[in-house]
Design an enzyme around this catalytic site. Structure first.
Site, PDB file in Angstrom:
ATOM      1  N   GLU A  13      59.655  75.820  25.286  1.00 44.44           N
ATOM      2  CA  GLU A  13      60.079  75.941  26.675  1.00 44.44           C
ATOM      3  C   GLU A  13      61.597  76.037  26.667  1.00 44.44           C
ATOM      4  O   GLU A  13      62.308  75.035  26.651  1.00 44.44           O
ATOM      5  CB  GLU A  13      59.656  74.742  27.525  1.00 44.44           C
ATOM      6  CG  GLU A  13      59.922  75.000  29.003  1.00 44.44           C
ATOM      7  CD  GLU A  13      60.445  73.806  29.812  1.00 44.44           C
ATOM      8  OE1 GLU A  13      60.493  73.919  31.048  1.00 44.44           O
ATOM      9  OE2 GLU A  13      60.850  72.784  29.236  1.00 44.44           O
ATOM     10  N   ASP A  39      58.766  70.808  25.067  1.00 42.34           N
ATOM     11  CA  ASP A  39      59.420  70.713  26.374  1.00 42.34           C
ATOM     12  C   ASP A  39      60.941  70.674  26.207  1.00 42.34           C
ATOM     13  O   ASP A  39      61.457  70.022  25.300  1.00 42.34           O
ATOM     14  CB  ASP A  39      58.928  69.411  27.039  1.00 42.34           C
ATOM     15  CG  ASP A  39      59.528  69.190  28.415  1.00 42.34           C
ATOM     16  OD1 ASP A  39      59.210  69.973  29.312  1.00 42.34           O
ATOM     17  OD2 ASP A  39      60.310  68.234  28.567  1.00 42.34           O
TER      18      ASP A  39
END
Ligand code: GLC
Ligand code: CA
Length: 536
Positions: free
Chosen positions: A257, A215
């Site tokens: 990401e 993330d």
């Protein structure tokens, strides 16, 4: 084979280090899928009960949003314990059962490794704010006496946060955060932080998790005079992470990401020695633009700007996800256009994006939904389906933050859409009752019984994709016929040659293709296996 591999349930899977190149990924939050114990919140027991559905849909990997202990102020992206399950979702035992059941069905599991930041309730932060300045405990996070440092870093949650610095009265200092102020950034200049992260990673990979989504990975390091994104130090850390994974585990995958322009995003593959996969953020809004403009230019343009990637690397493609449809990677002009045509209601806008699901974005038009899904499944990369979009679920822009696209999965016309037996008032979020997407009509049950439904169409699309490796691994070549309303390309992997012709217009169109290179071959339409006249 070492004992570790033998013990883990991943031995139930085929031994294929490049599995992610042929995968069809399904993104789901355990909270939103199915409530097994009737408390109004989805859990691992419920998710396990629905694995048959996912197997029938044909997806080969599940990406689960964060399910760890957390105050849930950012839906679990604010982690307070990396190695415990939030009690709402069950126990570690439930997770193990789920993982094994998924593997038994040949379905791999990708979880979240949120390493840029933690919750301000994480014991590391509670310890840091109490610790003396200069100590390692304190330096788990990024502190400053002033708010003047790193002024070039943009604010990402611009509707919510005025600054990337917040004052901590306990520490009597400012701490750095790229997202919500309750999510302090970890300090990657501290080697103890690396060690702590590696321990968390080992915990889940030892258990048999197949992939990790990294993330918010561009923001790991901060350096004065930069925008604090994609720094060389960040890439060096990721290479170290990859080495660690490769030295201890088999057939695992790291997915970055990185919401960045193509040339910055490709850097996350390194030379094939960083992340295996990365999301292709910029192509997503351009699919929507091309559709509305009825012009192939935005799609071809962004793919032309996308550099080649190492052989073992793969893009992850998506139409929608759990966040807003982000418009960070478009020009100001294109953003205005996207807002105008896809979010005329200001409530549909949040931060730099649009908080709507796929079906409502496309005016619930079945042909448009099929067209965009077809492109998702045929452009270079691995497709990621967002839960509920396979049945054309609606959204609720009147819920706060991004909750409007995170409502319970619609299983049937029963109470709470068959998601939970609980009192409807107890649901973690209300089900969709908007007239056009009411759960009484838009649900899995109804669509399973109708072979002409979107769900069945999606099942056929998934199957089709899995029959041809050219989609996941082949080259792409665009043909450029005069009519710009038609997007044409050829995907090729040795003798698999797939011609994709997509009419982006609302109306029937005429296009003339130069297929002289394929002279004498007999085209076969892939959905119906219809043979066409041979090419002259
Ligand atoms: C990622 C997640 C998003 C979250 C943010 C902060 O962008 O997709 O949902 O809010 O990170 O953790
Ligand atoms: Ca529950």
């Amino acid at each position: 084979m070492s004992r570790k591999f033998a013990k883990s349930s991943s031995i139930l899977l085929d031994d294929n280090p490049l599995w992610y190149r042929d995968a069809v990924i399904y993104e789901v939050h355990v909270r939103a899928f199915h409530d097994g114990n009737g408390d109004g919140i989805g859990d691992f027991q419920g998710l396990s009960e629905k694995l048959d559905y996912l197997q029938d849909l044909g997806v080969t990997a599940l990406w689960l949003l964060p399910f760890y202990v957390s105050p849930l102020k950012d839906d679990g992206y604010d982690i307070a314990d990396y190695t415990q399950i939030h009690p709402d979702y069950g126990t570690l035992h439930d997770f193990r059962l789920f993982l094994r059941a998924a593997h038994e069905r040949g379905i791999r599991v990708i979880t979240e490794l949120v390493i840029n930041h933690t919750s301000d309730q994480h014991p590391w932060f509670l310890r840091a704010r109490d610790a003396k300045p200069g100590t390692s405990a304190r330096n788990f996070y990024v502190w400053s006496d002033t708010q003047e440092r790193y002024p070039e870093a943009r604010i990402i949650f611009k509707d919510f946060e005025p600054s990337n610095w917040s004052w901590d009265p306990m520490a009597k200092a400012y701490y750095w955060h790229r997202f919500y102020s309750h999510q302090p950034d970890l300090n990657f200049d501290n080697p103890e932080v690396h060690k702590a992260i590696f321990d968390a990673l080992d915990f889940w990979l030892d258990m048999g998790v197949d992939g990790l989504r990294l993330d918010a990975v561009p923001y790991l390091y901060e350096r004065e005079g930069t925008n604090c994104e994609n720094l060389a130090e960040t890439h060096a850390f990721l290479k170290k992470l990859r080495q660690h994974v490769d030295s201890k585990y088999k057939n695992r995958m790291l997915l970055a990401e990185a919401n960045q322009w193509p040339e910055d995003a490709v850097a996350y593959f390194g030379d094939g020695d960083e992340c295996h996969m990365a999301f292709h953020f910029p192509v997503m809004p351009r699919l929507f633009m091309s559709l509305y403009m009825e012009d192939r230019f935005p799609i071809i343009d962004i793919l032309d700007q996308t550099p080649a990637i190492p052989e073992s690397s793969q893009w992850a493609l998506f139409l929608r996800n759990h966040d807003e449809l982000t418009l960070e990677m478009v020009t100001d002009e294109d953003r205005d256009y996207m807002y105008k045509v896809y979010a005329s209601d200001p409530r549909a806008r949040i931060n730099l994006g649009i908080r709507r699901r796929l079906a409502p974005l496309l005016a619930t038009n079945r042909r448009r939904v099929e067209l965009l899904n077809s492109l998702l499944f045929s452009l270079p990369g691995t497709p990621v389906i967002y839960y509920g979009d396979e049945i054309g679920m609606g959204d609720n822009i009147y819920l706060g933050d991004r909750n409007g696209v995170r409502t319970p999965m619609q299983w049937s016309a029963d109470r709470n859409a068959g998601f939970s037996r609980t009192n409807p008032q107890r649901l973690y979020l209300p089900v969709i009752i908007d007239p056009e997407h009411h759960y009484e009509t838009v649900n899995v049950d109804a669509q399973q019984q109708n072979p002409a439904s979107l769900l069945w169409w999606m099942k056929r699309l998934v199957l089709l994709r899995k029959n041809y490796q050219a989609f996941g691994r082949g080259t792409i070549e665009f043909l450029l016929p005069d009519n710009r309303k038609v997007l044409v390309f050829v995907r090729r992997l040795s003798d698999e040659i797939i011609l994709v012709v997509a009419n982006l217009s609302r109306f029937v169109n005429y296009v003339e293709l130069d297929l002289s290179a394929y002279k004498g071959m007999v085209p076969v339409e892939l959905f119906g296996h219809t043979r066409f006249p041979s090419m002259s």
